[in-house]
Scaffold this motif. Sequence first.
Motif, short mmCIF file in Angstrom:
data_model
loop_
_atom_site.label_atom_id
_atom_site.label_comp_id
_atom_site.label_asym_id
_atom_site.label_seq_id
_atom_site.Cartn_x
_atom_site.Cartn_y
_atom_site.Cartn_z
N GLY A 121 43.74 29.63 40.48
CA GLY A 121 42.92 30.57 39.73
C GLY A 121 43.35 32.01 39.94
O GLY A 121 44.31 32.29 40.66
N SER A 123 42.66 36.28 40.90
CA SER A 123 42.33 36.94 42.16
C SER A 123 41.00 37.69 42.04
O SER A 123 39.94 37.08 42.10
CB SER A 123 43.47 37.88 42.55
N SER A 124 41.02 38.99 41.81
CA SER A 124 39.77 39.76 41.80
C SER A 124 38.86 39.31 40.66
O SER A 124 37.64 39.40 40.76
CB SER A 124 40.09 41.24 41.65
N TYR A 125 39.47 38.87 39.57
CA TYR A 125 38.67 38.21 38.54
C TYR A 125 39.18 36.79 38.39
O TYR A 125 40.36 36.62 38.18
CB TYR A 125 38.77 38.94 37.20
N PRO A 126 38.41 35.77 38.52
CA PRO A 126 36.96 35.72 38.70
C PRO A 126 36.49 35.69 40.15
O PRO A 126 35.31 35.46 40.39
CB PRO A 126 36.60 34.42 38.01
N SER A 127 37.42 35.91 41.11
CA SER A 127 37.06 35.92 42.52
C SER A 127 36.47 34.61 43.01
O SER A 127 35.71 34.57 43.96
CB SER A 127 36.04 37.05 42.82
N ARG A 128 36.74 33.56 42.31
CA ARG A 128 36.27 32.26 42.75
C ARG A 128 37.16 31.20 42.09
O ARG A 128 37.93 31.52 41.17
CB ARG A 128 34.81 32.02 42.36
N VAL A 129 37.05 29.98 42.55
CA VAL A 129 37.77 28.87 41.93
C VAL A 129 36.81 28.17 40.99
O VAL A 129 35.68 27.84 41.37
CB VAL A 129 38.32 27.90 42.99
N PHE A 130 37.24 27.97 39.75
CA PHE A 130 36.36 27.34 38.77
C PHE A 130 35.98 25.93 39.19
O PHE A 130 36.78 25.20 39.79
CB PHE A 130 37.05 27.29 37.39
N LYS A 131 34.78 25.56 38.80
CA LYS A 131 34.31 24.19 39.08
C LYS A 131 35.15 23.20 38.30
O LYS A 131 35.55 23.46 37.17
CB LYS A 131 32.84 24.04 38.65
#
Lengths: 115, 205
Positions: free
Chosen positions: B147, B149-157
């Motif tokens: 995924g 980095s700063s956007y989205p700052s998370r790993v998608f489900k």
Amino acid sequence: MDAVAYVHDQLTGKRDYPPFKAGDNITVNYKIIEGNKERIQSFKGDVVKRQGEGFTATFTVRKISDGIGVERLFPLFSPNIDSIQLNKAGKVRRAKLYYLRGLSGKSARIREKRV
Amino acid sequence: MKGIIGKKIGMTSIFEPNGRQTACTIIEAGPCVVTQVKTTEKDGYNALQIAFGEKKEKHTPLPLRQHFAKASTSPKQFIREIPDPSLEKNLGEQITCDIFQEGEIVEVVGTSKGKGFQGVVKRHGFSGVGEATHGQHDRSRAPGSVGGSSYPSRVFKGMRMAGRMGAERVKVRGLKVVRVFADKNFILVGGSVPGHNGSILIIQN
């Protein structure tokens, strides 16, 4: 009876081949279909191995055709096999004669079994 | 839809009339007993509950024993449901493998073999990252980026990653019934079916 053995037993038609084993020289007469005509072709050579058991057993025959080794594998219960003739019983010390692949000419001969 | 519970026995091969050798699976199918008939009026949908395999009475809890007693049958090991039964059967009636004819197309439901913890290459068909040479190493079976980095700052489900593989419900469709051995309750199905030998399957169409 084991289930696989039972199914094999039901499927296996009666085939009266001569008993042959690795090292024997046999002729396999098999059917080939060309268009809608069926004819019989023969393949004569030494049995390199017999493999498998029951309905799925196969055997491999090796011959030298125009100086080039040709091996052909036949399913033992194939309906395409018309008949098998035993030409010569061979005297060998192996069940699988893969060493024949590395030999040619005189050294590739198999001694005949004298009874 | 008609169906029957079976047990995978093993694989073999048979010859077609034209001489071609094809792989097929031996399934011990039934005899099954109808243990409950579900109707739209009573249960909201139509289905047949069928049971397969003998089980000792002392290993069966009392509620189940009584459930089987309603169908006046001995306790059974496996209970499955066949939705929308086209097969008109009553409570306690037997279903045998001769509900299928040779040449019929069926689907087989089973539990696939467990593969354990597997990486993304085997589990999801990833190609790995990079090349085998040119100074690269330890990357040929890697998953690559998961995924931003700063956007989205998370790993998608739902991101496909390594994990447990196999041992899940699998349905194989379009299998052909090659032979039916009614006296031994064997069905020969062309091709392979999910699961290891001895696993429980549902054969339906």
